[in-house]
Design an enzyme around this catalytic site. Structure first.
Site, PDB file in Angstrom:
ATOM      1  N   LYS A 271       0.840  -1.204   0.000  1.00 57.99           N
ATOM      2  CA  LYS A 271       0.000   0.000   0.000  1.00 57.99           C
ATOM      3  C   LYS A 271       0.867   1.242   0.000  1.00 57.99           C
ATOM      4  O   LYS A 271       2.080   1.177   0.252  1.00 57.99           O
ATOM      5  CB  LYS A 271      -0.927  -0.003   1.214  1.00 57.99           C
ATOM      6  CG  LYS A 271      -0.202  -0.004   2.567  1.00 57.99           C
ATOM      7  CD  LYS A 271      -1.174  -0.040   3.714  1.00 57.99           C
ATOM      8  CE  LYS A 271      -0.429   0.019   5.050  1.00 57.99           C
ATOM      9  NZ  LYS A 271      -1.343   0.060   6.203  1.00 57.99           N
TER      10      LYS A 271
ATOM     11  N   ARG B 267     -10.266   0.945  15.792  1.00 54.11           N
ATOM     12  CA  ARG B 267     -10.224   1.762  14.579  1.00 54.11           C
ATOM     13  C   ARG B 267     -11.237   1.201  13.585  1.00 54.11           C
ATOM     14  O   ARG B 267     -12.266   1.787  13.325  1.00 54.11           O
ATOM     15  CB  ARG B 267      -8.806   1.779  13.992  1.00 54.11           C
ATOM     16  CG  ARG B 267      -8.629   2.720  12.825  1.00 54.11           C
ATOM     17  CD  ARG B 267      -7.177   2.767  12.382  1.00 54.11           C
ATOM     18  NE  ARG B 267      -6.674   1.478  11.887  1.00 54.11           N
ATOM     19  CZ  ARG B 267      -5.453   1.299  11.407  1.00 54.11           C
ATOM     20  NH1 ARG B 267      -4.584   2.302  11.388  1.00 54.11           N
ATOM     21  NH2 ARG B 267      -5.081   0.115  10.979  1.00 54.11           N
TER      22      ARG B 267
ATOM     23  N   TYR C 283      14.010  31.924   2.268  1.00 54.75           N
ATOM     24  CA  TYR C 283      12.801  32.698   2.524  1.00 54.75           C
ATOM     25  C   TYR C 283      12.769  33.268   3.939  1.00 54.75           C
ATOM     26  O   TYR C 283      13.300  32.679   4.885  1.00 54.75           O
ATOM     27  CB  TYR C 283      11.570  31.813   2.327  1.00 54.75           C
ATOM     28  CG  TYR C 283      11.226  31.543   0.877  1.00 54.75           C
ATOM     29  CD1 TYR C 283      10.881  32.589   0.023  1.00 54.75           C
ATOM     30  CD2 TYR C 283      11.235  30.250   0.378  1.00 54.75           C
ATOM     31  CE1 TYR C 283      10.563  32.340  -1.303  1.00 54.75           C
ATOM     32  CE2 TYR C 283      10.911  29.983  -0.947  1.00 54.75           C
ATOM     33  CZ  TYR C 283      10.576  31.040  -1.784  1.00 54.75           C
ATOM     34  OH  TYR C 283      10.259  30.792  -3.094  1.00 54.75           O
TER      35      TYR C 283
ATOM     36  N   MET D 109      10.329  24.620  -1.657  1.00 56.34           N
ATOM     37  CA  MET D 109       9.542  23.601  -2.340  1.00 56.34           C
ATOM     38  C   MET D 109      10.424  22.648  -3.125  1.00 56.34           C
ATOM     39  O   MET D 109      10.215  21.431  -3.107  1.00 56.34           O
ATOM     40  CB  MET D 109       8.532  24.256  -3.284  1.00 56.34           C
ATOM     41  CG  MET D 109       7.688  23.234  -4.049  1.00 56.34           C
ATOM     42  SD  MET D 109       6.491  23.982  -5.173  1.00 56.34           S
ATOM     43  CE  MET D 109       5.264  24.564  -4.004  1.00 56.34           C
TER      44      MET D 109
END
Length: 830
Positions: free
Chosen positions: A496, A597, A725, A774
């Site tokens: 997964k 859960r 930044y 980023m």
């Protein structure tokens, strides 16, 4: 090629077997096989049914018999296959020992010089460089890649035939008392001991014990090459008394050595080495500057000196040494292609190994091989390429491209859908790359053909940050967990979340090839992707969405049912689709034992059981639950409570049905810590990728992934200037700042900036300064020698994922699953 052919009587005598056959005089053996998936020609081929902690070759006898193979070596403990009436069986106590016996006998039927190589590092490089240096003069047989184990060495030695004039085999061990059997098989006449390091230290009392064990390979050699600069090696050689029986050729800085190293001068991309042999000054130059390559090259130099090569020829060939690509890589290509790049070498044996890997890639029906001339094979070209063409037909290669003058001359050997070009330049200039689409493409070329140009053209364009996935490490981890399981316990592998960031179908392909029993994904679309990529294993969907049941049934995916709502949705879908009565839908029932859960509670079990019994179109495949904290010793009492609760709750479901229902509760940590609670199946997740919960597990497992980027720029920042930044970092002194092409869009969590994490630049820690951007981040380069374009490591085996997780106050799962799909995945075999 003239390979010795053995009669049944000869084999029975050599391996000390009971020979069971209706026609014993008809048995002739030329080839041996240990992996049923790699059968090419069944005629005159003998299968050894090897038994290990994780597999049993006897399971594949019937399959091989159906494929035409008739000769088998089996153990007395295994039942003979009654459904193979005209098969020939050699029954022995130990099939591995039988494999080693026949290989040792085969080796001793030849009188050519045999070089045995061992050591902690450098074995494969020295072997391959000796081949480069000597193959113009002799027909050489050598170990394929790193075939240096108890199984690999016999397979290597079996290659010997009457055309060979020199053999070069490497031997590796991981435990005491292993080398004696390899010495018997290789029986080297010349030895090379490369070095001694820390590999496998955990299995030996001391380094001296490990040296002594490795030295066993050379007890009967005529001459041994080694470096006396390795003090522990020199000490054991002196103390062992081996010098009374063999000659040595030592090298090192001390003048007492046969070859005294006077100076090592690194100049740009080359290294000049000056030495003295019997007061005669000698000098070579090699196109490498790293210490490991220098050591490996000197070993080869010593061998050539022992063989009386002229100084002029030695200098010429040493400068012509080529680097050895130590791994086979798999990458994403243009037009949805998969590219497999294997530039290790271009001999026939490595070609067969690479094609086997190609055929594991089930995501594409079309298989393409781009092959250069096979150099220095020692075979007649007509016979060689006829053998290659036969291999391609056996292995179902759909398209073939040959590059080189020799292979082009033999185009008549190949099928009509083949193309030929005299050189790489002609191929790049004239072949239509638009025709490559939805194919798996294997590049297999000798270094002189520069296939890296083809690789660059075929690769999907991506930025410079790469996630490397070591498939060998992944399989080693798989086998580590398998070795902890009781016989017959099934294994479900979790793929997964894009296989924890490592890539979906590539990992699933490998797991399918290595015969796991089940796969599990989180969502239906993940399972559909795997089906479209050719994955045929059963797949459990752990979070089936409301509108996905139709797709799951269409693609034969098996939903997890954790609530009555999910059960209702499935029943409605079954009614709507009018599924045939003989094809019920397999489901996996989840019960809640303490996670709170998902899952049915204990009080819901009676109603659930009644509902399942009343619907013949639902087939309960398994019942399972989820442990809360199997990795935490302080929660062990609760874990035992959960397991006991699961045993009771699942038992009430299982007893209500006539068919066998699988039960499973253990995850990765559970497999290692609660080995007596495996039930019918276990679920292997993060452990597959080398992530362990405690120091013992971390030592046992291998890290599978490496996230690397590059230094895009190095700049000087004056004291008082800010970086990045928000002016969040201000230099307090003049600084060298490196800009690295990895940012939070790649998965590097933004709050790891401001010195919380260091990246590795040329092995040294470079703290991240300021905010992570980023697409990039900045690091402090103080005290680090580096150039723009150098590699930067975010995590690897030296700085594991757990370091990032600790710095980010999270878990390794999150770090791995955050890695963006824009980061190129490169899969490789070492």
């Amino acid at each position: 090629m003239v390979h010795k052919i053995y009669t049944g009587k000869e084999i029975a005598e050599i391996i000390q077997a009971d020979f069971i056959s209706n026609d014993p005089d008809s048995v002739r053996v030329k080839d041996i096989l240990i992996d049923s998936r790699r059968l090419i020609h069944p005629e005159n081929c003998m299968f050894f049914a090897l038994v290990s902690k994780r597999n049993d070759g006897h399971k594949y006898v019937e399959k091989l018999y159906a494929a035409g193979l008739r000769i088998f070596v089996i153990s007395k403990q295994a039942e003979r296959c009654n459904s193979c009436p005209d098969a020939h069986f050699f029954v022995v106590d130990d099939t591995l020992e039988a494999l080693q016996r026949i290989s040792a006998a085969h080796r001793n039927s030849f009188q050519v010089p045999v070089v045995g190589i061992t050591g902690s590092n450098g074995k494969t490089i020295v072997k391959e460089w000796l081949f480069q240096l000597l193959s113009k003069d002799k027909k050489i047989v050598r170990s394929p890649k790193s075939y240096n184990s108890q199984i690999g060495v016999p397979l290597s030695v079996w290659q010997m035939n009457t055309t060979h004039e020199l053999a070069i085999f490497e031997a590796g061990i991981s435990e005491p008392e292993e080398m004696q059997s390899l010495q018997t098989i290789i029986n080297p006449s010349i030895g090379i001991f490369t070095n001694i390091g820390q590999a496998h230290d955990e299995n030996f009392i001391s380094t001296l014990q490990k040296v002594g064990e490795k030295l066993t390979l050379f007890t009967k050699v005529d001459q041994l090459i080694y470096s006396a600069d390795h003090k522990e090696l020199q000490e054991v050689i002196i103390r062992s008394g081996i010098l009374e029986n063999i000659k040595t050729f030592s090298w090192g800085k001390n003048e007492a050595n046969d070859l005294q190293i006077i100076s090592i001068d690194k100049q740009g991309k080359t290294t000049k080495i000056k030495a003295k042999l019997a007061d005669e000054p000698l000098e070579i130059q090699i196109p490498f500057t790293d210490d490991a390559s220098i050591e490996n090259a000197i070993h080869c130099w010593c061998f050539m000196l022992m063989q009386s090569y002229s100084q002029e020829l030695i200098r010429e060939r040493m400068m012509g040494l080529n680097p050895i690509a130590m791994r086979l890589e798999l990458k994403e290509g243009v037009n949805n292609c998969t590219i497999i790049n294997d530039a290790y070498n271009s001999d026939f044996n490595s070609l067969s190994i690479a094609i086997d890997f190609l055929n594991q890639q089930n995501q594409h029906r079309d298989k393409v091989l781009i092959l250069s001339d096979i150099l220095q094979s020692g075979k007649n070209e007509v016979d060689l390429y006829d053998e290659v063409a036969s291999l391609l037909r056996q292995k179902n290669i759909t398209h073939f491209i040959g590059i080189g003058s020799a292979i082009s001359k033999q185009r008549s050997c190949f099928d009509s859908n083949s193309f030929f070009y005299p050189n790489t330049e002609a191929f790049l200039r004239n072949h239509s790359f638009a025709g490559f689409s939805n194919q798996s493409i294997l590049l297999k070329g000798a270094r002189k053909f520069e296939f890296e140009q083809i690789s660059r053209r075929l690769q999907q364009k991506a930025h410079e940050t790469v996630l490397e996935i070591n498939l060998d490490a992944l399989i080693n981890n798989l086998n580590t967990f398998r070795s902890r399981l009781k016989k017959g316990t099934k294994l479900m592998a979790m793929v997964k979340a894009f296989s924890y960031g490592s890539g979906g179908f590539e990992i699933a392909n490998m797991l399918q090839f290595h015969q796991v029993d089940y796969l599990a994904v989180a969502y239906t679309d993940e399972g559909i992707e795997l089906r479209k990529a050719g994955i045929t294993l059963p797949i459990m969907v752990m979070s089936p969405e409301e509108h996905a049941f139709d797709s799951m049934i269409k693609h034969q995916l098996e939903p997890e049912i954790f609530s009555f709502r999910a059960l209702n949705l499935l029943e409605k879908t079954i009614k709507r689709q009018a599924i045939p009565q003989n094809k019920p839908i397999k489901v996996h029932i989840k019960i809640d034992t303490g996670m709170h859960r998902l899952g049915f509670s204990e009080k819901e079990i009676p109603e659930l059981t009644q509902r399942l019994q009343s619907n013949p179109m639902i087939y309960v495949q398994s019942v399972f639950s989820h442990l809360v904290g199997s990795d935490k010793p302080e929660l062990d009492s609760f874990t035992h409570e959960q397991i006991e609760r699961f045993d009771q709750m699942s038992d009430s479901i299982v007893k209500a049905f006539d068919h066998h229902i699988l039960r499973h509760i253990l995850n990765s940590s559970g497999i290692l810590r609660f080995t007596d609670k495996t039930f019918d199946m276990v679920r292997l997740g993060i452990g597959l990728y080398g992530i362990g919960a405690d120091p013992t597990q971390k030592q046992t497992l291998e890290q599978v992934t490496c996230l690397r980027s590059v230094l895009s720029q190095i700049r000087l920042v004056a004291a008082g200037d800010s970086v990045g930044y928000n002016r969040s970092f201000t230099a307090t002194k003049n600084m060298r700042i490196g800009v690295v092409s990895v940012g939070y869009a790649d998965g590097l969590m933004r709050h790891l900036g401001h010195g919380k994490l260091s990246l590795l630049v040329n092995g040294k820690a470079a703290p991240i300064v300021g905010d992570i951007c980023m697409d990039m981040c900045m690091v402090d380069m103080e005290g680090i020698e580096a150039q723009e374009g150098d590699d930067v490591i975010v995590f690897d085996r030296n700085q594991p994922v757990s370091v990032l997780a600790d710095a980010a106050d999270t878990i390794p799962y999150e770090i791995l699953s955050r890695i963006s799909r824009r980061v190129k995945r490169v899969y490789y075999h070492e």
